[in-house]
Write an enzyme that holds these catalytic residues in place. Structure first.
Site, PDB file in Angstrom:
ATOM      1  N   ASP A 111      20.949 -19.201   9.731  1.00  0.00           N
ATOM      2  CA  ASP A 111      22.290 -19.020  10.302  1.00  0.00           C
ATOM      3  C   ASP A 111      23.411 -19.651   9.482  1.00  0.00           C
ATOM      4  O   ASP A 111      24.580 -19.528   9.841  1.00  0.00           O
ATOM      5  CB  ASP A 111      22.321 -19.579  11.740  1.00  0.00           C
ATOM      6  N   GLU A 197      15.436 -34.818   7.171  1.00  0.00           N
ATOM      7  CA  GLU A 197      15.803 -34.750   5.759  1.00  0.00           C
ATOM      8  C   GLU A 197      15.480 -36.078   5.070  1.00  0.00           C
ATOM      9  O   GLU A 197      14.882 -36.105   4.005  1.00  0.00           O
ATOM     10  CB  GLU A 197      17.297 -34.425   5.613  1.00  0.00           C
TER      11      GLU A 197
HETATM   12  N1  UDP Z   1      14.228 -22.253  14.145  1.00  0.00           N
HETATM   13  C1  UDP Z   1      12.893 -21.927  14.364  1.00  0.00           C
HETATM   14  N2  UDP Z   1      12.358 -22.137  15.611  1.00  0.00           N
HETATM   15  C2  UDP Z   1      13.075 -22.661  16.645  1.00  0.00           C
HETATM   16  C3  UDP Z   1      14.434 -22.992  16.410  1.00  0.00           C
HETATM   17  C4  UDP Z   1      14.975 -22.793  15.138  1.00  0.00           C
HETATM   18  O1  UDP Z   1      12.212 -21.458  13.456  1.00  0.00           O
HETATM   19  O2  UDP Z   1      12.540 -22.822  17.751  1.00  0.00           O
HETATM   20  C5  UDP Z   1      14.815 -22.040  12.805  1.00  0.00           C
HETATM   21  C6  UDP Z   1      16.160 -21.302  12.824  1.00  0.00           C
HETATM   22  O3  UDP Z   1      15.961 -19.902  12.731  1.00  0.00           O
HETATM   23  C7  UDP Z   1      16.855 -21.893  11.605  1.00  0.00           C
HETATM   24  C8  UDP Z   1      16.296 -23.315  11.521  1.00  0.00           C
HETATM   25  O4  UDP Z   1      15.078 -23.306  12.257  1.00  0.00           O
HETATM   26  O5  UDP Z   1      16.517 -21.191  10.418  1.00  0.00           O
HETATM   27  C9  UDP Z   1      17.223 -24.363  12.113  1.00  0.00           C
HETATM   28  O6  UDP Z   1      17.480 -24.049  13.455  1.00  0.00           O
HETATM   29  P1  UDP Z   1      18.968 -24.026  14.041  1.00  0.00           P
HETATM   30  O7  UDP Z   1      19.841 -23.225  13.145  1.00  0.00           O
HETATM   31  O8  UDP Z   1      18.906 -23.623  15.485  1.00  0.00           O
HETATM   32  O9  UDP Z   1      19.324 -25.589  13.939  1.00  0.00           O
HETATM   33  P2  UDP Z   1      20.713 -26.313  13.754  1.00  0.00           P
HETATM   34  O10 UDP Z   1      21.742 -25.317  13.338  1.00  0.00           O
HETATM   35  O11 UDP Z   1      20.998 -26.893  15.081  1.00  0.00           O
HETATM   36  O12 UDP Z   1      20.463 -27.336  12.710  1.00  0.00           O
HETATM   37 MN    MN Z   2      21.608 -23.684  12.184  1.00  0.00          MN
END
Ligand code: UDP
Ligand code: MN
Length: 247
Positions: A111, A197
């Protein structure tokens, strides 16, 4: 030859998944010598992602591993198992190929928003490189603070005590470093929220060793954008459409 960039993308099924993957693929397709490692958070490869990958028009490896149910909770780190599956695939693929082709690994969430210049910058990573990330940590941006070409601290609004106060989108690692630290993985046990990280980077590098990119970490080339949850309040319960359309 140009080092290959390996982008590991965890992804999971939700209404916006195909839209996110489409946008990301449109970016990655413009990057030369890039290999996309797409890891589905699922018990099996889905038809939607399989079809998508087949038509994506870039070199892609499609993996899957489900997140155990007990880890699917707010406040727990996301996509740990998927990133590790990507790492395992990379190590497996290169274990019988000495000397390894030059390569650079980058964690590309589905995203975020990536400029093409970012890939240009990370391509020259010798060990571990870092750069600013926009729209993250409750600020317009976070960045490594650089003095005389070295990282000396972190400009961040959140838990500045982290050894590496950086988002997943803010660093790249050379394939050589990944292969020479075969045990470095993302941890569930003992890992606090937001420490993924740092916990990972601690295993493979030191702050002194980091290579600042993006003009000594003064340019934002990647944004931690997040997609609004879709309103499906008007989805029909009866009177369904006459065709079944993938969205
Ligand atoms: N993601 C996943 N499983 C989950 C939630 C998230 O594989 O249950 C993936 C999501 O598609 C993205 C990454 O993990 O590529 C980080 O997730 P997210 O963008 O929701 O996290 P944030 O933006 O809060 O860091
Ligand atoms: Mn994200």
């Amino acid at each position: 030859a140009l080092p290959t960039i390996y982008a590991i993308t965890p992804t999971y099924s939700r209404p916006v998944q195909k839209a996110e993957l489409t946008r990301l693929a449109n970016t990655l397709r413009q990057v030369s010598r890039l290999h996309w490692i797409l890891v589905e958070d699922a018990a099996a490869r889905s038809e939607l992602v399989s079809r998508f990958v087949a038509a994506a028009g870039l070199p892609c490896t499609h993996l899957h591993v489900p997140t155990p149910r007990r880890y699917k909770r707010p406040g727990l780190p996301r996509a740990t198992e998927q990133r590790n599956a990507g790492l395992a695939w990379l190590r497996q693929r290169h274990q019988h190929l000495p000397p390894p082709q030059p390569g650079v690994l980058f964690f590309a969430d589905d995203d975020n928003t990536y400029s093409l210049e970012l890939f240009h910058e990370m391509r020259t990573t010798r060990k571990v490189s870092v750069w600013p990330v926009g729209l993250v940590g409750g600020r317009r941006y976070e960045r490594p603070v650089v003095e005389n070409g070295k990282v000396v601290g972190w400009y961040t609004g959140w838990r500045a005590d982290r050894p590496f106060a950086i988002d997943m989108a803010g660093f790249a690692v050379s394939l050589q470093v990944i292969l020479s630290h075969p045990k470095a993985v993302f941890k569930r046990r003992g890992s606090q929220p937001g420490m993924q990280e740092s916990d990972f980077l601690k295993q493979i590098t030191t702050v002194e060793e980091l290579e600042p990119k993006a003009n000594n970490c003064t340019k934002v080339l990647v944004w931690h954008t997040r997609t609004e949850k879709v309103n499906l309040a008007n989805e029909p319960k009866y009177h369904l459409d006459t065709v079944n359309i993938e969205v």
